[in-house]
Design a protein around this motif. Structure first.
Motif, PDB file in Angstrom:
ATOM      1  N   GLU A  75      -7.408   7.449   1.592  1.00 30.47           N
ATOM      2  CA  GLU A  75      -7.377   8.741   0.915  1.00 30.47           C
ATOM      3  C   GLU A  75      -6.760   8.575  -0.471  1.00 30.47           C
ATOM      4  OE1 GLU A  75      -6.178  12.682  -0.259  1.00 30.47           O
ATOM      5  OE2 GLU A  75      -4.752  11.136   0.324  1.00 30.47           O
ATOM      6  N   SER A  76      -7.209   9.368  -1.429  1.00 27.61           N
ATOM      7  CA  SER A  76      -6.850   9.155  -2.834  1.00 27.61           C
ATOM      8  C   SER A  76      -5.340   9.164  -3.072  1.00 27.61           C
ATOM      9  CB  SER A  76      -7.520  10.220  -3.704  1.00 27.61           C
ATOM     10  OG  SER A  76      -8.925  10.077  -3.658  1.00 27.61           O
ATOM     11  N   GLU A  77      -4.628  10.070  -2.424  1.00 21.61           N
ATOM     12  CA  GLU A  77      -3.177  10.106  -2.622  1.00 21.61           C
ATOM     13  C   GLU A  77      -2.518   8.843  -2.079  1.00 21.61           C
ATOM     14  OE1 GLU A  77      -1.481  13.636  -1.078  1.00 21.61           O
ATOM     15  OE2 GLU A  77      -2.625  14.989  -2.380  1.00 21.61           O
ATOM     16  N   GLU A  78      -3.023   8.347  -0.954  1.00 22.93           N
ATOM     17  CA  GLU A  78      -2.486   7.108  -0.392  1.00 22.93           C
ATOM     18  C   GLU A  78      -2.848   5.908  -1.263  1.00 22.93           C
ATOM     19  OE1 GLU A  78      -0.565   6.821   2.248  1.00 22.93           O
ATOM     20  OE2 GLU A  78      -0.620   8.928   2.847  1.00 22.93           O
ATOM     21  N   TYR A  80      -2.668   5.581  -4.349  1.00 24.45           N
ATOM     22  CA  TYR A  80      -1.698   5.355  -5.424  1.00 24.45           C
ATOM     23  C   TYR A  80      -0.534   4.472  -4.978  1.00 24.45           C
ATOM     24  CZ  TYR A  80      -3.893   8.796  -8.500  1.00 24.45           C
ATOM     25  OH  TYR A  80      -4.770   9.460  -9.324  1.00 24.45           O
TER      26      TYR A  80
END
Length: 226
Positions: A75-78, A80
């Motif tokens: 997932e995009s937040e992960e 980072y």
């Protein structure tokens, strides 16, 4: 009247004591559950360390060679959290996984691939990997970086290729059956434009999401998703 007031006071005190007792019991249960999960987390962390260091041989009989290609959807937040991704990759190297595709919808990992490759001395880009002897090493891994735009671009290129092909067929006067669109034709077109990557044996969803977040569907027809 005094007796009634006394009974009301006694009842009020009893209610307060009961509420206090229930609150204390709830705190004790909550503390016990928190303590249990904390101990479980510590135990899992210790077990992971022992397995990674080779001290614990619980998964010694695991036939990792059956896992020819692993895809990881993040997932995009992960995505980072690059150190966490590197730690995950290092763990995969330790257990012997050789080919991994890292996917996030926004392409964050693709932008950080130089940093990731720099932290993993035993990693090679999948596109650049050949039949090198290094790839046979247990501690070597090849990485592919993918994102949602890659899938859209691949479909657009393949569709354009098929369109041009069928326009030529229409102009050549060939039979109508040859202009039927099939899955095999799409696979051939994707391969022709260089976007027909290997189909993962296993797709691992890393993070709170429970979907493949736009991972190219033509590559996961027979893939197990966990």
């Amino acid at each position: 009247m005094d007796f009634r007031d006394t009974m009301q006071k006694v009842y009020s005190w009893a209610c307060q004591i009961g509420n206090l007792g229930l609150w204390i019991i709830w705190l004790l249960i909550h503390f016990a559950v928190d303590l249990w999960y904390f101990a479980l987390h510590i135990a899992c962390a210790i077990e992971s360390y022992l397995i990674s260091s080779g001290i614990l041989k619980r998964y010694k009989a695991l036939d990792i060679d059956k896992l020819r290609y692993l895809a990881i959807v993040i997932e995009s937040e992960e995505a980072y959290h690059i150190p966490a991704v590197i730690q995950l990759l290092q763990w995969l190297v330790d257990i012997g996984v050789k080919h991994v595709c890292l996917y996030d919808a926004e392409g964050i990992l693709k932008k950080s691939k130089e940093s990731i490759l720099g932290k993993l001395n035993n990693a090679t880009l999948f596109e650049e990997a050949g039949e090198s002897n290094l790839l046979l090493d247990h501690k070597h891994i090849t990485l592919e970086f993918a994102s949602f735009p890659d899938g859209k671009e691949a479909v657009a290129k393949a569709a354009n290729l098929l369109f041009m092909k069928y326009v030529k067929l229409g102009g050549s006067g060939k039979i109508q059956e040859e202009k039927i669109f099939t899955e095999a034709h799409m696979s051939e077109a994707l391969r022709a434009v260089g976007c027909k990557g290997p189909e993962p044996d296993l797709l691992f969803v890393y993070g709170p999401v429970r979907c493949h977040l736009g991972f190219p569907a033509w590559r996961i027809r027979y893939t197990e998703i966990v």
